[in-house]
Design a protein around this motif. Structure first.
Motif, short mmCIF file in Angstrom:
data_model
loop_
_atom_site.label_atom_id
_atom_site.label_comp_id
_atom_site.label_asym_id
_atom_site.label_seq_id
_atom_site.Cartn_x
_atom_site.Cartn_y
_atom_site.Cartn_z
N TYR A 8 28.58 -98.74 13.30
CA TYR A 8 27.12 -98.30 13.06
C TYR A 8 26.28 -99.08 14.06
O TYR A 8 26.61 -100.07 14.29
CB TYR A 8 26.78 -98.97 11.69
CG TYR A 8 27.57 -98.25 10.63
CD1 TYR A 8 27.24 -97.09 9.94
CD2 TYR A 8 28.78 -99.24 10.00
CE1 TYR A 8 28.10 -96.55 9.08
CE2 TYR A 8 29.37 -98.30 9.23
CZ TYR A 8 29.38 -97.07 8.56
OH TYR A 8 30.06 -96.60 7.64
N TYR A 9 25.47 -98.22 14.70
CA TYR A 9 24.79 -98.68 16.06
C TYR A 9 23.29 -98.83 15.41
O TYR A 9 22.65 -97.99 14.99
CB TYR A 9 24.65 -97.71 17.19
CG TYR A 9 25.88 -97.45 17.80
CD1 TYR A 9 26.62 -98.19 18.80
CD2 TYR A 9 27.18 -96.57 16.97
CE1 TYR A 9 27.87 -97.92 19.36
CE2 TYR A 9 28.30 -96.74 17.23
CZ TYR A 9 28.85 -97.32 18.70
OH TYR A 9 29.90 -97.40 19.02
N VAL A 10 22.93 -100.30 15.16
CA VAL A 10 21.77 -100.47 14.72
C VAL A 10 20.67 -100.90 15.66
O VAL A 10 20.75 -101.70 16.56
CB VAL A 10 21.97 -101.85 13.75
CG1 VAL A 10 20.50 -102.22 13.06
CG2 VAL A 10 22.91 -101.43 12.76
N LEU A 11 19.31 -100.17 15.62
CA LEU A 11 18.27 -100.58 16.38
C LEU A 11 17.48 -101.39 15.79
O LEU A 11 16.79 -101.24 14.60
CB LEU A 11 17.44 -99.02 16.52
CG LEU A 11 16.35 -99.07 17.63
CD1 LEU A 11 16.95 -99.25 19.01
CD2 LEU A 11 15.63 -97.81 17.46
N PRO A 12 17.35 -102.53 16.39
CA PRO A 12 16.67 -103.61 15.82
C PRO A 12 15.14 -103.44 15.65
O PRO A 12 14.54 -102.43 16.63
CB PRO A 12 16.55 -104.66 16.86
CG PRO A 12 18.22 -104.73 17.51
CD PRO A 12 18.06 -103.11 17.60
N GLU A 13 14.41 -103.64 14.33
CA GLU A 13 13.28 -103.35 14.24
C GLU A 13 12.09 -104.20 15.04
O GLU A 13 11.08 -103.54 15.45
CB GLU A 13 12.61 -103.79 12.85
CG GLU A 13 13.04 -102.59 11.80
CD GLU A 13 12.84 -103.00 10.40
OE1 GLU A 13 11.89 -104.02 10.28
OE2 GLU A 13 12.86 -102.24 9.38
N GLU A 14 12.56 -105.28 15.42
CA GLU A 14 11.40 -106.24 16.19
C GLU A 14 11.45 -106.13 17.43
O GLU A 14 10.69 -107.00 18.25
CB GLU A 14 11.63 -107.66 15.62
CG GLU A 14 11.71 -107.93 14.21
CD GLU A 14 10.08 -107.64 13.74
OE1 GLU A 14 9.03 -107.79 14.43
OE2 GLU A 14 9.92 -106.90 12.71
N ALA A 15 12.23 -105.30 18.14
CA ALA A 15 12.69 -105.31 19.69
C ALA A 15 12.36 -103.88 20.20
O ALA A 15 13.48 -103.25 20.32
CB ALA A 15 13.90 -105.90 19.93
N ALA A 16 11.12 -103.60 20.60
CA ALA A 16 10.86 -102.26 21.22
C ALA A 16 11.72 -102.08 22.48
O ALA A 16 11.56 -102.96 23.66
CB ALA A 16 9.31 -102.15 21.19
N GLY A 17 12.33 -101.01 22.56
CA GLY A 17 12.90 -100.52 23.94
C GLY A 17 14.32 -101.16 23.96
O GLY A 17 15.02 -100.87 24.89
N VAL A 18 14.52 -102.06 23.16
CA VAL A 18 15.97 -102.53 23.22
C VAL A 18 17.24 -101.74 22.84
O VAL A 18 16.99 -100.84 21.89
CB VAL A 18 15.88 -103.82 22.26
CG1 VAL A 18 17.54 -104.38 22.18
CG2 VAL A 18 15.12 -104.97 22.51
N GLU A 19 18.34 -101.59 23.36
CA GLU A 19 19.44 -100.88 23.00
C GLU A 19 19.82 -101.29 21.61
O GLU A 19 19.63 -102.40 21.05
CB GLU A 19 20.64 -101.15 24.11
CG GLU A 19 20.39 -100.74 25.51
CD GLU A 19 19.85 -99.08 25.52
OE1 GLU A 19 20.75 -98.34 24.75
OE2 GLU A 19 18.81 -98.67 25.71
N SER A 20 20.69 -100.34 20.84
CA SER A 20 21.46 -100.50 19.43
C SER A 20 22.33 -101.53 19.77
O SER A 20 22.88 -101.78 20.73
CB SER A 20 21.86 -99.17 19.15
OG SER A 20 22.58 -98.95 20.05
N VAL A 21 22.66 -102.34 18.37
CA VAL A 21 23.59 -103.27 18.55
C VAL A 21 24.81 -102.44 17.48
O VAL A 21 24.61 -101.92 16.48
CB VAL A 21 23.20 -104.36 17.55
CG1 VAL A 21 24.17 -105.42 17.42
CG2 VAL A 21 22.09 -105.15 18.30
N GLN A 22 26.08 -102.76 18.43
CA GLN A 22 27.28 -102.08 17.64
C GLN A 22 27.59 -102.93 16.30
O GLN A 22 28.00 -104.13 16.59
CB GLN A 22 28.15 -101.81 18.77
CG GLN A 22 29.50 -101.46 18.24
CD GLN A 22 30.52 -100.94 19.15
OE1 GLN A 22 30.41 -100.23 20.05
NE2 GLN A 22 31.55 -101.89 19.26
#
Length: 302
Positions: A14-28
């Motif tokens: 699951y590739y999760v886009l962090p809420e608090e970090a705009a423009g950051v890549e998703s976390v596997q």
């Protein structure tokens, strides 16, 4: 514990886009085994809590409550559907459009309709089978569905659809080969989703999208480009609830003699009389009758 949004699910990750970090890549991430025991399956669109692991990946620890859940495509928290239908190649299929609308209404989604391949109309001028879009647009807009006529090839109507997606999670749905990926490519520079030409023998496209993924738009919107499909099953819709999925029936249904009227053969059915008076489209009413029969046949089989 950080929170985020699942933007892609693939091969158990699951590739999760962090809420608090705009423009950051998703976390596997992997999901905790406890989800399987609870019968919970994280979905694209889920808001989740996760924890980072030493190798730079993560573990989904909690799935937060959903506002909506679609079974096909499997995606959560969508609040708007964009039904994409081509004017030609494949030919505009209004019964299938009405079937999609039943599903988006039953799921409680706002819905807009995007007709693609506007550039093909010029090729049809003077031909007997040329599509007259005027009555189609007038009908669906009178019911309350915003309708946009677009051409990804010529950039027609693309910005108008894009404006409707701002700040929302939307799902693009429609048959294979109607131009969903082409429309998204026109909206998101550099996206380059795979597109395939129509099979002229079959009159439909090959499936080009094989998994559900949320695509980020520059206006803050997120879009799920879903695998194309041409068949929908009325698994979630009961016969008694079908009429409620036809918006234009609702004001007249209140005047029907019987509560729970199926608008079929019942006496003093205001929906039937409204259709006879031309207040309800004959094509929409006939599609309603066809869908009602499909639901009843399916129930008999089960």
């Amino acid at each position: 514990m950080p929170a985020g949004l699942i933007v892609k699910a693939l091969s158990g990750y699951y590739y999760v886009l962090p809420e608090e970090a705009a423009g950051v890549e998703s976390v596997q991430c992997r999901a905790r085994g406890v989800f399987k025991k609870r019968g919970i399956s994280p979905l694209v669109g889920d808001r989740v809590q996760f924890e980072l692991t030493e190798n730079g990946e993560g573990t989904v620890t909690e799935v937060l409550p959903r506002t909506s859940e679609l079974i096909r495509p499997p995606v959560a928290n969508v609040d708007q559907a964009v039904l994409v239908f081509s004017i030609d190649e494949p030919a505009l299929n209004l019964p299938l459009l009405d079937k999609f609308l039943v599903h988006t209404e039953s799921a409680g989604l706002d819905t807009i309709i995007a007709l693609t391949k506007r550039d093909l109309i010029e090729r049809q001028e003077g031909e007997a089978e040329a599509v007259d879009l005027g009555p189609v647009v007038e009908l669906y807009e009178s019911i309350g569905y915003p309708m946009f006529v677009t051409s990804a090839k010529e950039g027609i109507g693309v910005e108008d659809v894009l404006a409707k997606l701002a700040g929302r999670i939307s799902v693009f749905a429609g048959q294979s080969g109607v131009g969903k990926s082409s429309l998204l490519n026109a909206m998101v520079p550099g996206l380059s989703l795979e597109t395939n030409a129509i099979s002229m023998k079959l009159g439909r496209g090959k499936h080009t999208t094989r998994h559900v993924e949320l695509i980020r738009l520059q206006n803050g919107g997120l879009v799920a480009d879903t695998p194309g499909f041409s068949q929908l099953d009325f698994l979630q819709v009961e016969a008694e609830g079908l009429g409620g999925c036809f918006r234009e029936f609702l004001p007249y249904a209140e005047e029907c003699r019987f509560r729970g009227c199926l608008h079929l053969h019942e006496p003093d059915c205001r929906v039937q009389s409204a259709q006879e008076e031309g207040l309800i489209s004959a094509s929409r009413y006939n599609n309603y009758l066809q869908f009602l029969q499909e639901i009843r046949d399916k129930k008999r089989r089960y």
